[in-house]
Design an enzyme around this catalytic site. Structure first.
Site, PDB file in Angstrom:
ATOM      1  N   GLY A 103       0.765  -1.349  -0.197  1.00 51.88           N
ATOM      2  CA  GLY A 103      -0.095   0.034   0.051  1.00 51.88           C
ATOM      3  C   GLY A 103       0.891   1.173  -0.088  1.00 51.88           C
ATOM      4  O   GLY A 103       2.201   1.239   0.353  1.00 51.88           O
ATOM      5  N   CYS A 104       0.386   2.372  -0.335  1.00 49.64           N
ATOM      6  CA  CYS A 104       1.141   3.523  -0.476  1.00 49.64           C
ATOM      7  C   CYS A 104       1.612   3.886   0.996  1.00 49.64           C
ATOM      8  O   CYS A 104       2.786   4.388   1.139  1.00 49.64           O
ATOM      9  CB  CYS A 104       0.219   4.735  -1.107  1.00 49.64           C
ATOM     10  N   TYR A 105       0.606   4.208   1.860  1.00 54.14           N
ATOM     11  CA  TYR A 105       0.728   4.653   3.302  1.00 54.14           C
ATOM     12  C   TYR A 105       1.942   3.663   3.743  1.00 54.14           C
ATOM     13  O   TYR A 105       2.917   3.896   4.512  1.00 54.14           O
ATOM     14  CB  TYR A 105      -0.154   4.719   4.013  1.00 54.14           C
ATOM     15  N   THR A 120       4.063   1.861   2.323  1.00 56.15           N
ATOM     16  CA  THR A 120       5.541   1.778   1.716  1.00 56.15           C
ATOM     17  C   THR A 120       6.337   3.126   2.394  1.00 56.15           C
ATOM     18  O   THR A 120       7.426   2.769   2.813  1.00 56.15           O
ATOM     19  CB  THR A 120       5.440   2.209   0.097  1.00 56.15           C
TER      20      THR A 120
END
Lengths: 339, 339, 339, 339
Positions: free
Chosen positions: B148-150, B152
């Site tokens: 996921g972006c967060y 990462t």
């Protein structure tokens, strides 16, 4: 003290109207409604917490009639013409912010709004609510048709010229730029933050529904048929319209003479600011105000005039002008609640 | 040269993935699809005009199987777990950008994603695609779960500390700020330009579905149970995530020592930039890149470390990292197409 | 009716102050000045055209003394402490928006503001102008020190907790985000549109001059020494501050109990809105208002409280609060000109 | 492989140029300089960390001569004309991004740039670098004058029409809108985030220094004297120019015929995209690319053509076009490093 109601309070224009009326000393807002959103208005617009406890209801015309002296329609076109006649029958004054009563010809309406007009009787009677031009008629209006946002900037920018030098105009091009709120408050991918932000484009090139409205009233002002070429663009900002208007002249006129004409024409107008040359309007100077700022420039040969006209599309282009009209229709001070 | 396909090319991550793959010298994009939008890809994304003639089709798994060696799923969660097993059966390697295979426990998945996991067999097999931590496993993966972006930004910002000083951590608070593209490309009033612009707010406070993902992998890295407090916020920008991470320490550690640890930990990593002190990451420095920038600061008593970690949510937080993983899975140079 | 003057009317806070005072029914603005810009105020701020004809002069203390009953200093720090004593000597009440009189210890001032305090006598006498906490003292103040923008949001967000549960607080982390106007109005490459737009970053990490102010007043409120960890960030918007405050508790407290405490604490406060849970403040709800909106959330174990506090840095964080203080000092209605 | 140098790498155009050249496979950047900023380029532009270790030096012409085959001047006007002759003497090819060599008449230069031209010899020799019109001359150029940003969009938008229907044009109005980067990177209150954000305005109305450049080359293309009326506006975005061009025609021409003409004229051009009707260019489709997108529309009477032309002012309007010119001058593939 009059009692007023609003339909469409969940939209951007409806909101600004509500805010202006809440602070208006001669008015009590007695009824607010919306067609798709109901509930405590502070749930719809949380920033109003502490300022009002009103409930936004599903629209009920009987309530509107019972509770209001003046009713504002901040709704999409075709909705207004269904409701206005019912209110008028009961002697409720109506101020319509939609496009339904601006054009006077039902077939022109059909052509541009793609809908059949169902209230032709009142279409003729409605008064066009541009106070700087039609103040006396507005005072007596019972059905007030509030001008479109683009036409407000265009007509105010062009009125002195067309009124006094109409015969010398050979063509008018209006390059208009509007903030996003002009497109309304709705879930629409084209209005998604990431589609609008850091972007800019023209749309409805030479083909916007405000063209016949601009042409109709310019023609009235100048007492001759006037056509305009109109190209709107979408600015990546919330509110504000700036129009750059190019007027080709058949004969030379000096810029000073035109500037004097504009100053005189708007001498007593509280909401029109004709800027000293070479100053130019900026959106941040008119946003959240009912002002229209006008700048003027001329090509060296004195045959191309460039008029720049700036307003807040939600105030002078919608809610603020509606309140100005209400003030006139109700015998209040014209600037009440607006300065 | 491998053949790749993408499902979800009409979304923001799918687009960036497509753009990266179009320019990748070892790859040919043979198939692109979307579930709700079909047509010439240059009608969906006009900026691609002149760069590709591909047609975006409604998804057909048979075509995907026939035309692709590697398939990317840039789809909402619950969609990926229906498609991945079919592709894997036919020996197509799958890179899933959704949240479907990141958590390893189906009941945790259900709790946070509000859906029953229907592919538990592959859930266990999926490799978590954070190359800086799991490079060797990724090289052998057939089902790759892209982080996921967060997570990462959080995991890269915390990995050296948790790996080497895990026992000295007493609490972790992550204050995260993300651009709008993280919410996806869809008609939604909450994402309307006028709602996001000039605004800022927290959302899903202490309750975001990326929390268990962050905790799971931090716990693996540190070989102890780690919890985090996580509060995401919405920034009025298109892309980028910056996380300000507050780590309370049980014992003093000097900032220089931690800085050295970070420098060493990421010494050979091409996409991690540990900044010299007191420099701080800025979103504009990582946007449109696959970099993660990390800044470090310490309270005077040496018991509170502040880590700032910045990525482009669409690149290192999604499409770029997916390409980095594909490179590893396919034996290409890890940075190919990304620098 | 009192006569007021402003020094610093060419800055953002000075402007908002001037606008609020122009519309204030009990006040006449008799004198405006700025040190670097003089001329017609409508040349400096063209949006004011039609609303005032005042001239912005180079500051002359004799004129200030002659023309004003109350004088506002909207100037950089170190400037205020040179002017305030002169005004006070002549019995002009002073409201200082700068940081000069907020700290009570000259050596702490020197450490954080990098300047020697030259008016220690008045430093002690100055009243800290947070009306929700110090209303009675403010009413009698002759030198009013208006709180900093970050401290206003922090103190209002933390006051009920620190006042009533001070002993249960084990740590406080404040993650603050501010719009650009907080940095003032000046030609500075770091504030260039293209440097700020689509960007986000932390700055002065754990090292901002507002830290001692927050700690001083929190300690007073709770009658114990309180420290905070404070990290400010720069938002790509014009105005607004949102602070996400993480309070670790030594004992469990239920969220409902805290919510009740906040509601009671601010029960009669017109400018504080404690939101119902799980609602969260948004900057657009407080911008251009004197409100502070407060949201509350709690970790499941009831030992980490997350307080979100939002204000407009130019209104409740500067000019609006200054007017609120002037109202109290002058015996006017506290909300006059602010609702 | 050629060796290239850049003066002005701390500006926005210089940066983009540097980035394009760093990735260009036939080029090695051997020397970068700036007049007001020196140091590690990664301190000036931190986003370049990891991609280059070059040092930005104070400009030294001897070094430029020693180290470079081709030299780019990304400097303010008047600076270029002092440096170019020195480089040319030593057989270094020069690509000047400033306005110094665009006009061919020193007195016209003086009128619009308010400076005396000091290199009249080379002024005559310089080749105007609009590849779509002057490709063969560019191939042989040693002093290349890169077109202005506004003129690039205007000339590309108007070239087919003026070349083929020049006699039928009765007037041309160009309403241009540009992002902020067009004004350069400098500390300037007018470019402060809070002055530009949520704002829009016209500036230099009918009086911009790009007017004579547009008129000069339009006249050459059409082999007749052509004048234009030009009004630029400032958009609250970082990059991008969109020009809405109104051409009054003396005779009717069908829109299809004009569209065919444009398609044919640009048939083999890789960087010009003539859109299908009624599609309109959008800035987001050309930003960060070397494309110019062109849209066409016509008034019903077929006597007013509306051309919309969009480019990225920093790419096709500056650095990208400079690289395209370098490619031509060096015998490289014209699109190398640009697609």
């Amino acid at each position: 003290m009059i009692k007023v109601g609003i339909l469409g309070v969940s939209g951007y224009s409806g909101l600004i109207l509500f805010e202006l009326l809440l602070k208006h000393k001669d008015v009590r807002v007695t009824y607010i409604a919306a067609n798709n959103t109901t509930g405590k208005i502070t749930d719809i617009w949380p920033h109003l917490l502490g300022q009002t406890n009103l409930f936004c209801e599903r629209f009920d015309i009987k309530k509107a009639i019972t509770l209001c002296d003046v009713f504002f329609l901040a709704v999409p076109h075709t909705t207004a013409m269904k409701i206005a006649p019912e209110l008028l029958k009961e002697n409720i004054k109506v101020i319509d912010i939609s496009g339904d009563y601006r054009l006077k010809n039902a077939s022109v309406y059909k052509k541009w709004y793609h809908a059949t007009h169902t209230d032709i009787k009142n279409l003729k009677k409605a008064v066009y609510g541009l106070p700087e031009l039609y103040r006396e008629k507005i005072k007596k209006a019972v059905l007030l048709s509030n001008p479109g946002c683009y036409p407000t900037a265009a007509l105010l920018g062009l009125a002195p010229l067309t009124a006094l030098y109409g015969k010398k105009i050979s063509s008018i091009i209006i390059d208009a730029k509007s903030g996003v709120s002009g497109a309304g408050r709705k879930a629409d991918l084209a209005l998604h933050f990431s589609e609008v932000n850091e972007n800019f484009k023209a749309y409805k090139v030479l083909n916007h529904q405000h063209v016949p409205e601009i042409e109709l009233y310019l023609s009235k002002i100048s007492q001759q048929k006037i056509s305009v070429d109109f190209v709107p663009h979408l600015l990546p900002i919330h509110r504000g319209i700036l129009e750059t208007i190019y007027v080709a002249l058949t004969d030379k006129i000096s810029l000073n003479q035109i500037h004097q004409t504009y100053k005189r024409f708007y001498k007593t107008e509280k909401f029109i600011r004709v800027l000293d040359m070479p100053k130019q309007p900026e959106l941040k100077n008119v946003c959240k105000t009912n002002y229209c700022d006008i700048g003027l420039a001329m090509r060296k040969d004195q045959k191309l005039l460039v008029i720049t006209s700036a307003i807040d599309n939600l105030v002078k282009g919608a809610a603020g002008q509606a309140v100005q009209n209400m003030n006139l229709m109700s015998g209040f001070k014209e600037t009440e609640g607006l300065l």
